[in-house]
Design a protein around this motif. Structure first.
Motif, PDB file in Angstrom:
ATOM      1  N   TRP A 100       0.798  -1.238   0.065  1.00 54.24           N
ATOM      2  CA  TRP A 100       0.331  -0.292   0.109  1.00 54.24           C
ATOM      3  C   TRP A 100       0.463   1.525   0.123  1.00 54.24           C
ATOM      4  O   TRP A 100       0.809   2.225  -0.183  1.00 54.24           O
ATOM      5  CB  TRP A 100      -0.812   0.092   1.420  1.00 54.24           C
ATOM      6  CG  TRP A 100      -1.945   0.916   1.503  1.00 54.24           C
ATOM      7  CD1 TRP A 100      -2.206   1.909   2.502  1.00 54.24           C
ATOM      8  CD2 TRP A 100      -3.369   0.740  -0.464  1.00 54.24           C
ATOM      9  NE1 TRP A 100      -3.619   2.702   2.086  1.00 54.24           N
ATOM     10  CE2 TRP A 100      -3.627   2.498   1.041  1.00 54.24           C
ATOM     11  CE3 TRP A 100      -3.777   0.686  -0.661  1.00 54.24           C
ATOM     12  CZ2 TRP A 100      -5.221   2.803   0.443  1.00 54.24           C
ATOM     13  CZ3 TRP A 100      -4.965   1.292  -1.170  1.00 54.24           C
ATOM     14  CH2 TRP A 100      -5.451   2.490  -0.751  1.00 54.24           C
ATOM     15  N   SER A 104       0.287   5.014  -3.374  1.00 52.85           N
ATOM     16  CA  SER A 104       0.248   6.634  -3.455  1.00 52.85           C
ATOM     17  C   SER A 104       1.191   7.180  -4.581  1.00 52.85           C
ATOM     18  O   SER A 104       1.522   8.393  -5.126  1.00 52.85           O
ATOM     19  CB  SER A 104       0.192   7.363  -2.429  1.00 52.85           C
ATOM     20  OG  SER A 104      -1.203   5.792  -1.565  1.00 52.85           O
ATOM     21  N   HIS A 105       2.904   6.652  -4.154  1.00 55.31           N
ATOM     22  CA  HIS A 105       3.765   6.796  -4.509  1.00 55.31           C
ATOM     23  C   HIS A 105       3.509   7.301  -5.784  1.00 55.31           C
ATOM     24  O   HIS A 105       4.487   8.020  -6.643  1.00 55.31           O
ATOM     25  CB  HIS A 105       5.108   6.593  -4.251  1.00 55.31           C
ATOM     26  CG  HIS A 105       5.045   7.495  -2.254  1.00 55.31           C
ATOM     27  ND1 HIS A 105       5.152   8.692  -1.564  1.00 55.31           N
ATOM     28  CD2 HIS A 105       4.556   7.041  -1.125  1.00 55.31           C
ATOM     29  CE1 HIS A 105       4.715   8.809  -0.355  1.00 55.31           C
ATOM     30  NE2 HIS A 105       4.289   8.187  -0.100  1.00 55.31           N
ATOM     31  N   ARG A 108       1.615   9.488  -7.272  1.00 57.02           N
ATOM     32  CA  ARG A 108       1.669  11.092  -7.913  1.00 57.02           C
ATOM     33  C   ARG A 108       2.658  11.392  -8.080  1.00 57.02           C
ATOM     34  O   ARG A 108       3.383  12.233  -8.891  1.00 57.02           O
ATOM     35  CB  ARG A 108       1.740  11.506  -6.187  1.00 57.02           C
ATOM     36  CG  ARG A 108       2.899  10.740  -4.691  1.00 57.02           C
ATOM     37  CD  ARG A 108       3.454  11.673  -3.761  1.00 57.02           C
ATOM     38  NE  ARG A 108       4.466  11.347  -3.674  1.00 57.02           N
ATOM     39  CZ  ARG A 108       5.146  12.052  -2.796  1.00 57.02           C
ATOM     40  NH1 ARG A 108       5.810  13.045  -3.821  1.00 57.02           N
ATOM     41  NH2 ARG A 108       6.816  11.426  -2.526  1.00 57.02           N
ATOM     42  N   HIS A 157      -8.982   6.289  -3.665  1.00 61.49           N
ATOM     43  CA  HIS A 157      -7.045   6.339  -2.844  1.00 61.49           C
ATOM     44  C   HIS A 157      -6.533   7.225  -4.911  1.00 61.49           C
ATOM     45  O   HIS A 157      -6.244   7.897  -4.518  1.00 61.49           O
ATOM     46  CB  HIS A 157      -6.813   5.364  -2.554  1.00 61.49           C
ATOM     47  CG  HIS A 157      -5.897   5.675  -1.245  1.00 61.49           C
ATOM     48  ND1 HIS A 157      -5.958   6.131  -0.756  1.00 61.49           N
ATOM     49  CD2 HIS A 157      -4.745   5.433  -2.137  1.00 61.49           C
ATOM     50  CE1 HIS A 157      -4.438   6.671   0.377  1.00 61.49           C
ATOM     51  NE2 HIS A 157      -4.042   6.651  -0.745  1.00 61.49           N
ATOM     52  N   ALA A 158      -6.682   6.291  -5.044  1.00 59.42           N
ATOM     53  CA  ALA A 158      -6.578   6.864  -6.785  1.00 59.42           C
ATOM     54  C   ALA A 158      -6.708   8.349  -7.583  1.00 59.42           C
ATOM     55  O   ALA A 158      -5.483   8.826  -7.300  1.00 59.42           O
ATOM     56  CB  ALA A 158      -5.985   5.913  -7.517  1.00 59.42           C
ATOM     57  N   SER A 161      -5.069  10.767  -4.838  1.00 58.01           N
ATOM     58  CA  SER A 161      -3.498  10.478  -5.366  1.00 58.01           C
ATOM     59  C   SER A 161      -2.891  11.081  -6.030  1.00 58.01           C
ATOM     60  O   SER A 161      -2.436  11.196  -6.867  1.00 58.01           O
ATOM     61  CB  SER A 161      -2.946   9.171  -4.874  1.00 58.01           C
ATOM     62  OG  SER A 161      -3.277   8.931  -3.901  1.00 58.01           O
TER      63      SER A 161
END
Lengths: 285, 585
Positions: A100, A104-105, A108, A157-158, A161
């Motif tokens: 997880w 996000s990284h 982004r 979430h995507a 982000s």
């Protein structure tokens, strides 16, 4: 141009009969055929779990890595050799539990790759435990009294982000999934597809029938893929009706495009002989 | 008068520009033709606390800091209270007399000389920022030492932008002029220490830290991908490479974690570039699963492990050699690796280049193990010989098209275990690798016979590596062939050991020293040879359990006679170390 036959490997498939993974395998290989790419110019990266076997079943370049680390591994490949088509495969536990932190990284950074998550909402290969996307109350060997935690919402979430291509597919609809994968690979930047993939052995709840009764296609209902707010709203839709398709897409420079020293150069092809470090040495005298 | 031989300490609060001042003063000494060694001591905080920087300068070659201080530049009272007992007889203190009150009686110990300089008032007069007290103090030191202010000004001009350089030069001049006026009645005692520009100019020398030398080695070796997460004391490598990435067509990426960093590096290496990461113990813990993956998938990577005092967070900004066994054994399962320990800045450069060659030739992870003392200390070194280490990428084909008759197999079984490496994207080939046990084509396998064949394949590479290492400097021997005591060490203890030897061997040949540069695979024959002719052996290490002694025991089935261990986070001082060695004689 590659054909489905070219992409077959001699490895015997060990997924359970009727596994949702077959739909993803079929959709991915069909997408490669549709895109007309050369198989030696594609790299797939997989983690650990049933999905990880993709590397054994598709005859393209492949790196079957460790649990949860598909994204950093694929990032290293994509940045140094942009001429390759890089596709990461991960499971829900692989990407949303163990990995997880990378999710996000990679989004982004807008790494120019595609991530396909085989989301069956259960750990299959380890014989049935809860994952980050298991429904509340879901009973497994690790949660015999029912999963207490709320499931994560990867699509939402995507979106938050700053994902530039956010989609959801269903492995029971191979044709639709194929088209999503084609669009995802064509997209410049990070493309994410969460794929509903029924686990016929360990997920008694989220079955083919369960999905069949619920999924509908965003693109058939006039969804505007350039509207992030609306995409967010759609990502929260869960219950009687569950949307699949492209939630959001925008053009935005990928990480690599912001590196003036790289751009579209394959670093793998630059010479490393006779590098002149004299200017640095001079600054140290 | 004591000419061209001095140890200067600059101390004050964090944020007072201590390290920068030390850097400027050391470089001034180097341009004046002296050998210099600079080392810093700082705490894990950003403002406040106590920091100091030691610069030792000498006409002779020096390898470490000294035990004592000849001149103390104290930017606050705490510095004086903490360090006055380290001052030599006849040593001096430059401090702000208007801020700190010191009487001769109070400071009578060791016959210390006091040089109050109104640092704060001078900065005010210049309308400069308070941080520039350090520049005034440096100017005063240069005046007191009868040294050349012009050299200092040159360094300032090279280091700062024009505006900032100008004000610094003015501040330094103010301090310099003040100190040169020895008639001042508040200056107690003449200062015996003088510095003079020498003819044997070290203009061509580099003033470089271990971390920078590692970074430079990586650039020169053609490293094209560096990914890391900040962790003291490895962070300066990230800074150094990030600063130069655009000039050298390199990608430097600050990853979200060390787990990410090692996996990115593995991906880049699989794609076909030379790739590196660096971290300290805690980060290396996070990397271990990825490390094992590089072993299994035969993906060459270079990992720099910059040790600090552990376990766990330990002393984050202090030195240690506690991770040697960890570097050698980290990760599950068994696979070959190389662990190299440079002992000084030059070795940091050359051994990093070698690490890339070894990693690629044997398709294994190469670990460079350093520590805070080596990584962050500076010294003046001869400029590097850029032709000494060539680039050897081993069995890597960079052809864009695969020319083989049979289908390419990434993990083909061969006589020496080394398979042809090609890059994914090569026309006509599929490059498949696998962290699961795999067959020659990279497909997953659970077959027992193949499992054995593949494990053996990987270990055949170790045999080839061990043989090849005979061509490398895996150990270095210093001192007379025959001596009363043979010192054994690895890594950054090299500097203090060589300094201690100077003291021990002043009158007679009492000591020699074997530096072990390659810790894995262990250079058995070299160490054996030296131990066979040694009268008395002593291991010197910065850890609690003497891990090197254990390695010697494991590989040579013999014990060393004595162990001198220091594990308080601080490096040995030369005199102290020589005394400890004397005690075992």
């Amino acid at each position: 141009m590659v054909t489905l036959e070219d992409l077959r490997t001699p490895k015997k498939n060990t997924w359970c009969p009727g596994c949702g993974n077959f739909g993803i395998l079929r959709a991915f290989t069909s997408a490669l055929v549709q895109l007309g790419v050369e198989k030696d110019q594609v790299v797939i990266v997989s983690g650990i779990g049933c999905h990880g076997k993709m590397v054994n079943y598709v005859d393209v370049n492949g790196f079957h890595g460790i649990h949860g680390r598909v994204l950093p591994l694929a990032t290293g490949i994509e940045l140094t050799k942009p001429s390759l088509t890089v596709v990461g495969f991960a499971g829900d536990a692989d990407c949303y539990d163990e990995g997880w932190g990378h999710f996000s990284h990679a989004i982004r950074r807008n790494i120019d790759m595609t991530l396909i998550v085989h989301d069956n909402m259960v750990l299959g290969l380890t014989t049935g435990q809860t994952t980050a996307t298991s429904q509340k109350g879901f009973k497994t060997k690790s949660t015999p009294h029912g999963s207490i935690a709320s499931p994560l919402n990867p699509v939402m979430h995507a979106l938050v982000s700053n994902g530039t291509f956010v989609a959801r597919g269903y492995s029971g609809d191979v044709k639709h999934l194929t088209s999503l994968i084609v669009e995802a690979i064509k997209h410049e930047g990070f493309s994410f597809i969460d794929v509903f993939q029924p686990c016929v052995t360990f997920n008694y709840l989220n079955t083919f029938d369960w999905y069949k009764a619920r999924v509908y296609k965003l693109q058939e209902e006039g969804h505007d893929v350039t509207d992030r707010q609306m995409a967010l709203k759609k990502s929260m839709e869960w219950g009687e009706r569950i949307p699949i398709g492209i939630f959001y897409q925008e053009e935005s420079p990928s990480y690599r495009e912001s590196l003036p020293q790289i751009k579209d150069i394959n670093l793998t092809e630059t010479s490393i002989e006779n590098i002149d470090i004299d200017p640095i040495l001079q600054s140290m005298t | 008068m004591i000419l061209n031989q001095i140890s200067v300490m600059i101390g004050g609060e964090a944020g007072a520009g201590i390290a920068r001042s030390g850097f400027l003063f050391a470089k001034t000494c180097m341009r004046g033709g002296l050998h210099v060694f600079g080392t810093n001591d700082y705490q894990s905080l950003i403002r406040g606390g106590h920091n100091f920087y030691i610069v030792r300068a000498d006409a002779e070659e020096i390898y470490s800091q000294a035990d004592t201080i000849d001149l103390l530049l104290a930017l606050n009272q705490e510095t004086i209270l903490l360090h006055r007992n380290e001052l030599t007889h006849g040593g001096g203190i430059i401090y702000d007399g208007e801020e700190v009150e010191l009487s001769e009686d109070e400071m009578g110990i060791n016959n210390v000389r006091l040089y109050p300089v109104p640092l704060k008032s001078m900065v005010k007069e210049l309308e400069a920022r308070p941080i520039m007290r350090n520049t005034v103090a440096l100017g005063a030191a240069i005046g007191l030492l009868n040294f050349d202010l012009k050299i200092f000004n040159g360094i300032i001009k090279d280091t700062f932008k024009e505006e900032i350089a100008k004000i610094n030069i003015a501040a330094a001049k103010m301090g310099f002029d003040y100190a040169c006026d020895f008639s001042r009645d508040q200056f107690i005692g003449d200062f015996e220490y003088h510095l003079k520009k020498t003819k044997g100019s070290r203009k061509k020398h580099l003033f470089i830290a271990g971390n920078e030398a590692v970074g430079l080695g990586a650039i020169q070796a053609g490293c094209k991908f560096y990914s890391a997460y900040p962790m003291t004391p490895a962070t300066p490598i990230l800074h150094f490479l990030a600063e130069h990435e655009r000039d050298y067509g390199m990608i430097v990426i600050h990853a979200e974690s060390e787990i990410s960093a090692i996996n990115m590096v593995a991906g880049a290496s699989y794609a076909g570039v030379r790739a590196m990461t660096a971290t300290s113990g805690g980060g290396f813990c996070l990397m271990t699963e990825g490390l094992g993956m590089t072993g299994m998938t035969e993906t060459p990577v270079v990992i720099v492990l910059t040790q600090r005092t552990g376990p766990s967070t330990g002393l984050p900004t202090y030195t240690s050699q506690g991770d040697l066994r960890f570097a050698i054994h980290a990760s599950q399962g068994e696979f070959p690796r190389v662990v190299i320990a440079p002992g000084d800045m030059e070795e940091c450069f050359y051994k990093t280049m070698e690490a890339f060659n070894l990693a690629e030739k044997y398709q294994i992870p190469a670990i460079i193990i350093t520590d805070k003392f080596l990584a962050e200390s500076y010294s003046s070194v001869k400029s590097f010989d850029l032709n000494r280490i060539g680039i050897d990428r081993g069995l890597l084909s960079t052809q864009l098209e695969y020319a083989g008759k049979e289908a390419y197999q990434r993990h083909k079984l061969t006589g020496d275990g080394i398979s042809l490496r090609i890059m994914p994207g090569t026309k006509g080939a599929i490059v498949r690798t696998n962290a699961d046990e795999h067959d020659e084509s990279g497909y997953t396998t659970e077959d027992p016979a193949l499992t054995v064949e593949m494990a053996d394949k990987r270990f055949k590479k170790l045999n080839a590596l061990i043989k090849d290492l005979e061509n490398y400097e895996t150990t270095k021997f210093f001192g007379p062939k025959e001596a009363e005591v043979t010192i054994l060490g690895w890594g950054s203890t090299k500097g203090p050991i060589r300094e201690a030897m100077k003291l021990l061997n002043k009158e007679e040949s009492r000591s020699n020293y074997l530096q072990i540069l390659c810790l894995c695979p262990f250079p058995v024959a070299n160490v054996q040879g030296v131990l066979d002719s040694a009268k008395l052996t002593v291991v010197v290490e910065n850890n609690r359990t003497s891990q090197l002694s254990g390695l010697i025991r494991e590989n040579l089935l013999r014990d060393v006679d004595h162990k001198i261990l220091k594990y308080d986070g601080r490096q040995f001082n030369p005199q102290d170390l020589s005394q400890k060695i004397q005690e075992v004689l």
